[in-house]
Scaffold this motif. Structure first.
Motif, PDB file in Angstrom:
ATOM      1  N   ARG A 364      92.173-104.948  63.731  1.00 34.26           N
ATOM      2  CA  ARG A 364      91.856-106.174  64.472  1.00 34.26           C
ATOM      3  C   ARG A 364      90.449-106.128  65.034  1.00 34.26           C
ATOM      4  N   ILE A 365      90.062-105.010  65.626  1.00 35.85           N
ATOM      5  CA  ILE A 365      88.728-104.888  66.217  1.00 35.85           C
ATOM      6  C   ILE A 365      87.649-104.888  65.142  1.00 35.85           C
ATOM      7  N   SER A 366      87.896-104.170  64.040  1.00 37.40           N
ATOM      8  CA  SER A 366      86.878-104.085  62.986  1.00 37.40           C
ATOM      9  C   SER A 366      86.633-105.426  62.321  1.00 37.40           C
ATOM     10  N   ALA A 367      87.620-106.318  62.369  1.00 37.89           N
ATOM     11  CA  ALA A 367      87.461-107.635  61.754  1.00 37.89           C
ATOM     12  C   ALA A 367      86.622-108.571  62.618  1.00 37.89           C
ATOM     13  N   MET A 368      86.359-108.191  63.844  1.00 32.72           N
ATOM     14  CA  MET A 368      85.577-109.026  64.746  1.00 32.72           C
ATOM     15  C   MET A 368      84.100-108.685  64.638  1.00 32.72           C
ATOM     16  N   ALA A 369      83.255-109.647  64.933  1.00 29.88           N
ATOM     17  CA  ALA A 369      81.814-109.462  64.805  1.00 29.88           C
ATOM     18  C   ALA A 369      81.261-108.651  65.973  1.00 29.88           C
ATOM     19  N   PRO A 370      80.341-107.724  65.694  1.00 29.05           N
ATOM     20  CA  PRO A 370      79.673-107.016  66.794  1.00 29.05           C
ATOM     21  C   PRO A 370      79.013-108.022  67.740  1.00 29.05           C
ATOM     22  N   GLY A 371      79.125-107.766  69.026  1.00 31.22           N
ATOM     23  CA  GLY A 371      78.582-108.678  70.020  1.00 31.22           C
ATOM     24  C   GLY A 371      79.577-109.704  70.518  1.00 31.22           C
ATOM     25  N   SER A 372      80.706-109.830  69.830  1.00 35.42           N
ATOM     26  CA  SER A 372      81.719-110.793  70.263  1.00 35.42           C
ATOM     27  C   SER A 372      82.537-110.205  71.411  1.00 35.42           C
ATOM     28  N   SER A 373      83.201-111.083  72.146  1.00 32.67           N
ATOM     29  CA  SER A 373      84.000-110.660  73.282  1.00 32.67           C
ATOM     30  C   SER A 373      85.475-110.634  72.899  1.00 32.67           C
ATOM     31  N   ALA A 374      86.184-109.639  73.387  1.00 32.61           N
ATOM     32  CA  ALA A 374      87.619-109.513  73.125  1.00 32.61           C
ATOM     33  C   ALA A 374      88.340-109.288  74.439  1.00 32.61           C
ATOM     34  N   LYS A 375      89.508-109.886  74.562  1.00 29.78           N
ATOM     35  CA  LYS A 375      90.357-109.675  75.724  1.00 29.78           C
ATOM     36  C   LYS A 375      91.508-108.762  75.327  1.00 29.78           C
ATOM     37  N   LEU A 376      91.571-107.609  75.976  1.00 27.29           N
ATOM     38  CA  LEU A 376      92.594-106.622  75.665  1.00 27.29           C
ATOM     39  C   LEU A 376      93.674-106.649  76.732  1.00 27.29           C
ATOM     40  N   ASP A 377      94.909-106.853  76.302  1.00 22.96           N
ATOM     41  CA  ASP A 377      96.047-106.706  77.204  1.00 22.96           C
ATOM     42  C   ASP A 377      96.459-105.245  77.172  1.00 22.96           C
ATOM     43  N   ILE A 378      96.478-104.608  78.342  1.00 25.70           N
ATOM     44  CA  ILE A 378      96.809-103.192  78.392  1.00 25.70           C
ATOM     45  C   ILE A 378      97.916-102.942  79.409  1.00 25.70           C
ATOM     46  N   LEU A 379      98.571-101.817  79.206  1.00 26.74           N
ATOM     47  CA  LEU A 379      99.580-101.341  80.143  1.00 26.74           C
ATOM     48  C   LEU A 379      99.057-100.050  80.748  1.00 26.74           C
ATOM     49  N   ARG A 380      98.859-100.051  82.077  1.00 23.18           N
ATOM     50  CA  ARG A 380      98.322 -98.881  82.757  1.00 23.18           C
ATOM     51  C   ARG A 380      99.266 -98.455  83.866  1.00 23.18           C
ATOM     52  N   LYS A 381      99.876 -97.297  83.710  1.00 16.54           N
ATOM     53  CA  LYS A 381     100.818 -96.760  84.689  1.00 16.54           C
ATOM     54  C   LYS A 381     101.893 -97.775  85.048  1.00 16.54           C
ATOM     55  N   GLY A 382     102.390 -98.443  84.007  1.00 17.36           N
ATOM     56  CA  GLY A 382     103.490 -99.373  84.190  1.00 17.36           C
ATOM     57  C   GLY A 382     103.091-100.774  84.586  1.00 17.36           C
ATOM     58  N   GLU A 383     101.800-101.013  84.811  1.00 16.67           N
ATOM     59  CA  GLU A 383     101.332-102.330  85.217  1.00 16.67           C
ATOM     60  C   GLU A 383     100.498-102.967  84.104  1.00 16.67           C
ATOM     61  N   SER A 384     100.709-104.272  83.899  1.00 13.72           N
ATOM     62  CA  SER A 384      99.968-105.002  82.877  1.00 13.72           C
ATOM     63  C   SER A 384      98.686-105.568  83.456  1.00 13.72           C
ATOM     64  N   ARG A 385      97.644-105.550  82.661  1.00 11.74           N
ATOM     65  CA  ARG A 385      96.384-106.158  83.077  1.00 11.74           C
ATOM     66  C   ARG A 385      95.598-106.551  81.835  1.00 11.74           C
ATOM     67  N   THR A 386      94.577-107.373  82.020  1.00  6.92           N
ATOM     68  CA  THR A 386      93.726-107.827  80.919  1.00  6.92           C
ATOM     69  C   THR A 386      92.292-107.392  81.186  1.00  6.92           C
ATOM     70  N   ILE A 387      91.664-106.811  80.175  1.00 10.38           N
ATOM     71  CA  ILE A 387      90.289-106.329  80.300  1.00 10.38           C
ATOM     72  C   ILE A 387      89.434-107.017  79.238  1.00 10.38           C
ATOM     73  N   ALA A 388      88.313-107.574  79.657  1.00 15.25           N
ATOM     74  CA  ALA A 388      87.363-108.185  78.724  1.00 15.25           C
ATOM     75  C   ALA A 388      86.346-107.138  78.293  1.00 15.25           C
ATOM     76  N   VAL A 389      86.056-107.100  77.017  1.00 11.88           N
ATOM     77  CA  VAL A 389      85.115-106.116  76.490  1.00 11.88           C
ATOM     78  C   VAL A 389      84.222-106.775  75.449  1.00 11.88           C
ATOM     79  N   THR A 390      82.953-106.424  75.432  1.00 11.25           N
ATOM     80  CA  THR A 390      82.000-106.901  74.429  1.00 11.25           C
ATOM     81  C   THR A 390      81.824-105.821  73.376  1.00 11.25           C
TER      82      THR A 390
END
Length: 505
Positions: A364-390
């Motif tokens: 999924r990540i490799s199919a995206m263009a370098p420089g584009s923004s992605a929102k990652l849904d992650i589970l950290r110590k049992g809690e859900s959160r969303t992290i934006a990454v370029t």
């Protein structure tokens, strides 16, 4: 490629090999099934009940073949090997080096693949297949067909030959784009944007053994196949007979759309046994667009080392389902590190699309263009959160972490519940100052059974950083008190960092 008499290792069945579909020097024979439960009779019974050709499927493939075969070409390459090299096998077959399958052969004991050295300044000819995707002469084939080619010649179904040039190649997916100049009315076919269903009829067209245009039919046997060849494995498995020389040839659905590109077979002899692998058309379509535009493929890059979430890992993390990609490490100064992604995070979705495992995240990540923004849904110590990454551009070659094999003697103490002895890393020469070093491992203990080896460094246990034997034991006791059957340890080995779920019950 020629076969080797060396037996494959591990759990691969005896005499089975993965073979690229380059040219070969012998011609195999076909075997027909017969009897009351024969393949042909089953087909007849199924189609006899079909209300019409348009509703359920064709009663033959002649019309389809007449439509698509003019777009399929034979690809002949000449390679001047120059100095002694491993580029081609002794029969003029492309080698595995530089292809997604090199790792597979090394994994099962074929250090350099079944190929040999060649004499200097010898012109070698290899044969593969391909197909036009535009009227002005753009055509698709495999990277391993045209890799290192000094000249490329294509022959169309009507017997006419043309000189072609290589526009670009992508070794990671084994896709290449070539171009025939000076003509704008070639018959061409379309790359489908959908993934076929298991059981769908398919027709493969190619140039097996250099015989010329040949057609075979079968069904889609499986999808999403992994061959341990690259992080982007996602092959379609078909049972339509394909052989050496079919490399780069198309596989069609019953509407005449290309659903995949023939790239490898699984076989004891190099001939077809009904297990072939195709690069999916959506992947080819994406790669070809970049090759046509820039001549190279650039991929989005997150900068994490990940692994699948197994049932044991899910238990250790308190997850209900074993799904997602577990982050072992976020490399320094990478998009992941800058965005705050941490070891132990589980990536469950990218831009709202669920992530099944680590391979799905890489794709999924490799199919995206370098420089584009992605929102990652992650589970950290049992809690859900969303992290934006370029995303950044994937480096051509990942740097490997160096680690010393000299761990010294240190002051080791045992951890009997895991079947190992450890010492603080700061007390062991060359081990750094974080974690505890595994000094000895009981070969019959739970740690050994799950891949922990002497020299590994345990960085944290159950989410707790450990630097002493006491901290390691406290973390294990806490996990037991919480009723956990497995404890999740983050372990640094010789080349990477990964998580291991070890039973503690």
């Amino acid at each position: 490629m020629s076969d080797s008499n060396q037996q494959p290792r591990r759990r691969i069945m005896p005499a089975r090999r993965l073979t690229l579909l380059g040219s070969a020097a012998v011609i195999g024979s076909a075997i027909a099934l017969s009897g009351p439960l024969g393949y042909g009779r089953l087909i007849d019974q199924a189609w006899a009940a079909a209300p019409s050709q348009g509703e359920q499927g064709p009663t033959g493939f002649a019309d389809l073949v007449a439509k698509v075969r003019p777009a399929v070409i034979s690809v002949r390459v000449s390679v001047d090997e120059g100095d002694e090299t491993d580029m081609l096998g002794p029969n003029g077959e492309p080698s595995m080096q530089g292809t997604p399958f090199e790792k597979f052969f090394r994994q099962y004991g074929f250090a350099d693949g079944p190929q040999g050295k060649m004499r200097r300044h010898q012109m070698i000819t290899g044969v593969g297949s391909g197909f036009f995707i535009s009227a002005d002469g753009y055509a698709v084939t495999n990277n391993h067909v045209v890799d290192h080619a000094k000249s490329v010649e294509v022959t169309t179904d009507d017997g006419k030959s043309y000189t072609a040039k290589v526009i670009g190649t992508d070794p990671k997916t084994d896709v290449a784009l070539i171009k025939v100049e000076g003509k704008s009315d070639f018959t061409y076919v379309n790359l489908d944007s959908k993934t076929p269903r298991v059981g769908d009829w398919v027709v493969a067209v190619g140039n097996p053994y250099g015989l010329g245009g040949t057609v075979t039919a079968g069904i889609v046997s499986a999808e999403g196949r992994e061959l341990s060849s690259s992080p982007y494995d996602n092959y379609i498995q078909i049972d339509a007979p394909i052989n050496k020389g079919n490399s780069g040839g198309p596989t069609f659905d019953t509407n005449g759309n290309v659903i995949g590109v023939n790239t490898a077979i699984y076989s004891p002899t190099g001939g077809s046994v009904g297990i072939g692998f195709d690069i999916p058309a959506p992947t080819v379509k994406m790669i070809v667009a970049q090759l046509k535009d820039k001549g190279v493929v650039t991929r989005g890059w997150l900068g994490v080392q990940v692994q699948p979430v197994t049932a044991g890992i899910a238990e250790g993390l308190g997850m209900k389902n074993a799904a997602g990609a577990l982050v072992d490490e976020a490399k320094p100064d990478t998009p992941a590190a800058k965005a705050g992604i941490e070891p132990g995070d589980v990536v469950t979705a990218v831009n709202g699309e669920a992530i099944k495992d680590s391979r799905a995240l890489a794709g999924r990540i490799s199919a995206m263009a370098p420089g584009s923004s992605a929102k990652l849904d992650i589970l950290r110590k049992g809690e859900s959160r969303t992290i934006a990454v370029t995303l950044a551009t994937m480096p051509n070659q990942q740097e490997k972490q160096a680690s010393s094999d000299d761990h010294g003697s240190g002051s080791a103490r045992g951890v009997p519940h895991l079947g190992l002895s450890v010492a603080p890393a700061e007390d062991v020469a060359g081990a750094g100052n974080k974690g505890v070093v595994v000094t000895t491992v009981d070969p019959d203990g739970p740690a050994a059974e799950h891949g922990v080896q002497s020299g590994d460094v345990i960085l944290d246990v159950g989410g707790r950083t450990v630097g002493t034997v006491a901290e390691l034991r406290d973390a294990l006791s806490e996990a037991r008190s919480a009723g956990k059957r497995d404890v999740l340890m983050r372990v640094k080995s010789a080349a990477n960092t990964h998580f291991v779920a070890v039973p503690i019950g």
